[in-house]
Write a protein that holds these residues in place. Sequence first.
Motif, PDB file in Angstrom:
ATOM      1  N   ALA A 100      45.103  43.906  34.248  1.00 29.05           N
ATOM      2  CA  ALA A 100      46.012  45.041  34.218  1.00 29.05           C
ATOM      3  C   ALA A 100      47.460  44.609  34.343  1.00 29.05           C
ATOM      4  O   ALA A 100      48.358  45.143  33.670  1.00 29.05           O
ATOM      5  N   THR A 101      47.715  43.617  35.187  1.00 27.09           N
ATOM      6  CA  THR A 101      49.080  43.116  35.375  1.00 27.09           C
ATOM      7  C   THR A 101      49.612  42.485  34.106  1.00 27.09           C
ATOM      8  O   THR A 101      50.730  42.773  33.660  1.00 27.09           O
ATOM      9  N   LEU A 102      48.810  41.607  33.500  1.00 30.90           N
ATOM     10  CA  LEU A 102      49.258  40.928  32.282  1.00 30.90           C
ATOM     11  C   LEU A 102      49.448  41.927  31.128  1.00 30.90           C
ATOM     12  O   LEU A 102      50.394  41.806  30.347  1.00 30.90           O
ATOM     13  N   ASP A 103      48.559  42.900  31.036  1.00 30.59           N
ATOM     14  CA  ASP A 103      48.701  43.902  29.976  1.00 30.59           C
ATOM     15  C   ASP A 103      49.964  44.729  30.190  1.00 30.59           C
ATOM     16  O   ASP A 103      50.705  45.000  29.240  1.00 30.59           O
ATOM     17  N   TYR A 104      50.219  45.113  31.434  1.00 27.41           N
ATOM     18  CA  TYR A 104      51.390  45.947  31.720  1.00 27.41           C
ATOM     19  C   TYR A 104      52.688  45.177  31.460  1.00 27.41           C
ATOM     20  O   TYR A 104      53.621  45.699  30.835  1.00 27.41           O
ATOM     21  N   LEU A 105      52.735  43.931  31.922  1.00 29.20           N
ATOM     22  CA  LEU A 105      53.958  43.136  31.775  1.00 29.20           C
ATOM     23  C   LEU A 105      54.164  42.663  30.339  1.00 29.20           C
ATOM     24  O   LEU A 105      55.301  42.418  29.922  1.00 29.20           O
ATOM     25  N   SER A 106      53.075  42.534  29.589  1.00 32.43           N
ATOM     26  CA  SER A 106      53.191  42.063  28.203  1.00 32.43           C
ATOM     27  C   SER A 106      53.434  43.213  27.225  1.00 32.43           C
ATOM     28  O   SER A 106      54.311  43.135  26.361  1.00 32.43           O
TER      29      SER A 106
END
Length: 325
Positions: A100-106
């Motif tokens: 979720a973090t990587l998807d949100y930041l990317s």
Amino acid sequence: MRSYFEETDGDRRRAILDADALTVDLVSALAGDRPLTAQEKVHLDRRREDRGRRFFSDLFYSMTHQYFPPEAAENLWNEVLQHKKGLSKALARNVSTVVATLDYLSNITGDMHSPTLVCETVIEEIVGLSFRDGLTGLFNHSYFSEQMDLEVSRFIRYGIPVSLMMIDIDDFKGVNDSFGHQEGDRILNVLGTALMRAARESDTCCRYGGEEFAVILPMTDMSIASRIAARVHVAMVTETAGPRKVTVSVGVASCCELTRSYRDLVRKADAALYQAKRKGKNRVEISTVDRTVPPCAKSPYDRTNLMHSHAHNRSAYPNPPARSC
């Protein structure tokens, strides 16, 4: 104590290797991916209390190895948790905090343009190797320079004492010439191990270059540094085994009112080391310039408290035997 000072990316990378490092698994548990144990809850509560708003920066650094300022990280953490909840609902399964973090930041904020999947243990190994000398396992010259700059900057701003030992193997060229470079490497390895054993846990032991070592002694004035240097000298000479006796010379210096950068402290310790060589080698020489500055009145710690905070490290070692210099 770390939270009172400006942190560098080097500080954050070093924290990855700490015994109580904030791991990805622990961050995931905090976000609800698995239940937290009672011990983990205590650890996280203490860390949050100690770090304040920087706690949220730590969460993101553990997952992304990218720094987000504390003033933005707390809101960003809440946004990531909402994004995780939305993804999990849409996919009808739990979406991990890291995903979720990587998807949100990317894909949402664009803060990470080209994320890469790397195992956490590999990151730790890469970070560790970037700091270490390949032969002795001590910290390398680059790490030494970065850490010295940090410690001396703290002295200049807050008056927190710091000392430095420079150590050189006596007549090392003769060892290589007579017994070969493999024997020279063995001696460097043995002396590096002896140095680590003799130094305190709070000290930073480095291979400065060639046959020269350096030890950074944080929160340590000249009186204590000289005692530690005597112990280190005895340990390094005693531990050496092989076809010939190997000795070392040691120069010791502390920050003083003339110190303007870490290079000033290195020059002082180098000068003391040179005097040890001139006076016959196999000895400890103390810098003749020792006009130390009392701690700044605005510092959150006074000198007494600083020295007491490391009393457990010093008490682990007996006083060094008396020796004639």
